[in-house]
Design a protein around this motif. Structure first.
Motif, mmCIF file in Angstrom:
data_model
loop_
_atom_site.group_PDB
_atom_site.id
_atom_site.type_symbol
_atom_site.label_atom_id
_atom_site.label_comp_id
_atom_site.label_asym_id
_atom_site.label_seq_id
_atom_site.Cartn_x
_atom_site.Cartn_y
_atom_site.Cartn_z
ATOM 1 N N MET A 1 0.694 2.013 5.899
ATOM 2 C CA MET A 1 0.120 3.010 4.995
ATOM 3 C C MET A 1 1.222 3.719 4.216
ATOM 4 O O MET A 1 1.085 3.960 3.014
ATOM 5 N N ALA A 2 2.349 4.023 4.882
ATOM 6 C CA ALA A 2 3.483 4.624 4.183
ATOM 7 C C ALA A 2 4.036 3.665 3.134
ATOM 8 O O ALA A 2 4.319 4.060 1.993
ATOM 9 N N ALA A 3 4.191 2.392 3.508
ATOM 10 C CA ALA A 3 4.693 1.399 2.561
ATOM 11 C C ALA A 3 3.752 1.253 1.374
ATOM 12 O O ALA A 3 4.203 1.069 0.225
ATOM 13 N N SER A 4 2.445 1.348 1.607
ATOM 14 C CA SER A 4 1.470 1.226 0.524
ATOM 15 C C SER A 4 1.546 2.419 -0.425
ATOM 16 O O SER A 4 1.375 2.261 -1.647
ATOM 17 N N VAL A 5 1.787 3.608 0.109
ATOM 18 C CA VAL A 5 1.966 4.789 -0.738
ATOM 19 C C VAL A 5 3.192 4.601 -1.628
ATOM 20 O O VAL A 5 3.162 4.882 -2.832
ATOM 21 N N VAL A 6 4.293 4.117 -1.039
ATOM 22 C CA VAL A 6 5.499 3.850 -1.828
ATOM 23 C C VAL A 6 5.222 2.775 -2.875
ATOM 24 O O VAL A 6 5.597 2.905 -4.051
ATOM 25 N N THR B 1 -6.662 7.944 -3.878
ATOM 26 C CA THR B 1 -7.196 7.353 -2.654
ATOM 27 C C THR B 1 -6.884 5.869 -2.595
ATOM 28 O O THR B 1 -7.125 5.141 -3.563
ATOM 29 N N LEU B 2 -6.370 5.421 -1.458
ATOM 30 C CA LEU B 2 -6.139 4.015 -1.185
ATOM 31 C C LEU B 2 -6.928 3.606 0.050
ATOM 32 O O LEU B 2 -7.167 4.426 0.932
ATOM 33 N N PHE B 3 -7.287 2.328 0.116
ATOM 34 C CA PHE B 3 -7.763 1.732 1.353
ATOM 35 C C PHE B 3 -6.810 0.598 1.696
ATOM 36 O O PHE B 3 -6.485 -0.234 0.826
ATOM 37 N N VAL B 4 -6.327 0.557 2.948
ATOM 38 C CA VAL B 4 -5.291 -0.401 3.347
ATOM 39 C C VAL B 4 -5.746 -1.175 4.581
ATOM 40 O O VAL B 4 -6.253 -0.588 5.544
ATOM 41 N N ARG B 5 -5.555 -2.481 4.535
ATOM 42 C CA ARG B 5 -5.855 -3.369 5.669
ATOM 43 C C ARG B 5 -4.593 -4.165 5.960
ATOM 44 O O ARG B 5 -3.963 -4.714 5.045
ATOM 45 N N PHE C 1 3.404 -9.359 -4.631
ATOM 46 C CA PHE C 1 3.683 -8.441 -3.529
ATOM 47 C C PHE C 1 4.787 -7.461 -3.907
ATOM 48 O O PHE C 1 5.637 -7.751 -4.751
ATOM 49 N N THR C 2 4.756 -6.312 -3.241
ATOM 50 C CA THR C 2 5.863 -5.369 -3.280
ATOM 51 C C THR C 2 6.441 -5.290 -1.880
ATOM 52 O O THR C 2 5.691 -5.112 -0.909
ATOM 53 N N HIS D 1 12.839 -12.719 10.835
ATOM 54 C CA HIS D 1 12.433 -11.602 11.690
ATOM 55 C C HIS D 1 10.991 -11.174 11.436
ATOM 56 O O HIS D 1 10.573 -10.127 11.912
ATOM 57 N N ARG D 2 10.255 -11.974 10.661
ATOM 58 C CA ARG D 2 8.843 -11.725 10.393
ATOM 59 C C ARG D 2 8.640 -10.467 9.533
ATOM 60 O O ARG D 2 9.594 -9.790 9.160
ATOM 61 N N ALA D 3 7.403 -10.148 9.199
ATOM 62 C CA ALA D 3 7.083 -8.955 8.413
ATOM 63 C C ALA D 3 5.600 -8.658 8.538
ATOM 64 O O ALA D 3 4.799 -9.514 8.923
ATOM 65 N N ASN D 4 5.229 -7.430 8.212
ATOM 66 C CA ASN D 4 3.838 -7.015 8.142
ATOM 67 C C ASN D 4 3.297 -7.334 6.746
ATOM 68 O O ASN D 4 4.032 -7.278 5.759
ATOM 69 N N VAL D 5 2.016 -7.620 6.667
ATOM 70 C CA VAL D 5 1.375 -7.917 5.380
ATOM 71 C C VAL D 5 0.149 -7.018 5.226
ATOM 72 O O VAL D 5 -0.676 -6.924 6.140
ATOM 73 N N SER D 6 0.063 -6.344 4.066
ATOM 74 C CA SER D 6 -1.075 -5.453 3.803
ATOM 75 C C SER D 6 -1.722 -5.768 2.476
ATOM 76 O O SER D 6 -1.043 -6.099 1.503
ATOM 77 N N PHE D 7 -3.046 -5.644 2.445
ATOM 78 C CA PHE D 7 -3.807 -5.629 1.207
ATOM 79 C C PHE D 7 -4.238 -4.186 0.976
ATOM 80 O O PHE D 7 -4.766 -3.525 1.888
#
Length: 317
Positions: free
Chosen positions: A229-234, A209-213, A157-158, A195-201
């Protein structure tokens, strides 16, 4: 209490939006309003509740976002675009600085993604890669394509904050059952992630081009999450998958945004803000229930314009 609101969405991430500039309620009450209006089994439904709030000396207006479970998020970039449009229309402007919970953002009307699709550009950041403030209690300060042992012993993960926290994993195929399982592990607020967190694939479709879920904190599996989506671009830049400075089409189950991150970790996203209908409802915040829905009107042209764009996106996957 009766509230007027706009039902809207950014890239399929849908919300009731209330102009709360003249409404003073405490956080617990707003949390109850969010649970009532965002309840998918109720008359409105949504991924959360958006509030257009008063500005100050530096900001034309502010934004608050409450998740469907009543918790407040640091930001929501799909929601920010919707609030920006409401603020623009209320004040007769097309660009502004917006006050967020712990930061600020710049927003402006942008060239349309497609004919009839109202589009807003938002500039946020810099993204934060030091996870001490999450807090993420593991034995390192940053995580860039590394295993987070309490979360998974296999996946890399990043970790990026926008400023809400995100784990992003790049995968060849998206296994939603695995994504949900990892999201629920974070949602449980374990000692290592209180404090929990969001998780993306994220999938790299091509060089731009990215696809994010995403499994979104306080929401669950969602069609779209702007900050994810912003975090995935970074994350794509940090891991060398897509060069910083590249304009990226970020696809998701709800639509798309255009995104670009610099090596300064400032992120620019451009995406739709679609108003679907306007209405009002009675809310019992204490019991988190809504009723008495009245619909004042639908925005049929906007709905059709977005549907046409979404159909074309499906053909790109």
């Amino acid at each position: 209490m009766r509230f007027d609101f706009i039902k809207c969405h950014g890239s399929g991430n849908d919300f009731p939006l209330i102009d709360a500039r003249a409404i003073d309620l405490d956080d617990a009450t707003w949390g109850g309003v969010a649970r009532a209006l965002a309840d998918r089994a109720g008359p409105v439904g949504g991924d959360g509740l958006l509030l257009l709030t008063r500005g100050d000396d530096r900001h034309a207006f502010g934004m608050r976002m409450f998740n469907a479970d009543g918790s407040e998020a640091e930001t929501c970039l799909n929601g920010l675009r919707c609030v920006a449009r409401a603020g623009f229309e209320a004040l007769g402007i097309e660009a502004a600085s917006v006050k967020l919970m712990r930061s600020s953002a710049e927003v402006a009307r942008d060239a349309a993604l497609a004919s009839g699709v109202y589009t807003v550009r938002e500039t946020v950041g810099p993204a934060e890669i030091d996870t001490a403030g999450w807090p993420l209690r593991i034995d390192r300060a940053t995580t860039i394509e590394q295993v987070v042992a309490p979360l998974s012993s296999e996946m890399a993960f990043t970790a990026v904050a926008m400023p809400n926290p995100h784990f992003v994993a790049f995968v060849d195929t998206i296994d939603e059952a695995t994504l949900v399982a990892l999201g629920e592990k974070c949602e449980a607020a374990p000692d290592w992630l209180p404090h929990r967190a969001n998780v993306s694939f994220a999938q790299v479709i091509d060089s731009a081009t990215l696809f994010v879920r995403t499994f979104e904190r306080g929401v669950g599996l969602t069609d779209s999450c702007g900050s994810a989506m912003a975090a995935s671009v970074v994350a794509a830049g940090l891991t060398g998958r897509i060069a910083f400075g590249t304009e990226i089409a970020v696809l998701n189950a709800g639509g798309l945004v255009r995104g670009r991150a610099g090596d300064d970790l400032i992120v620019r996203l451009s995406g739709n803000t679609t108003f679907e209908w306007r209405g009002s409802a009675e809310v019992d915040a204490g019991r988190s229930r809504a009723g008495g829905l009245t619909i004042a009107g639908h925005c049929d042209d906007e709905i059709a314009a977005w549907a046409a764009l979404a159909d074309s996106i499906l053909q790109r996957r």
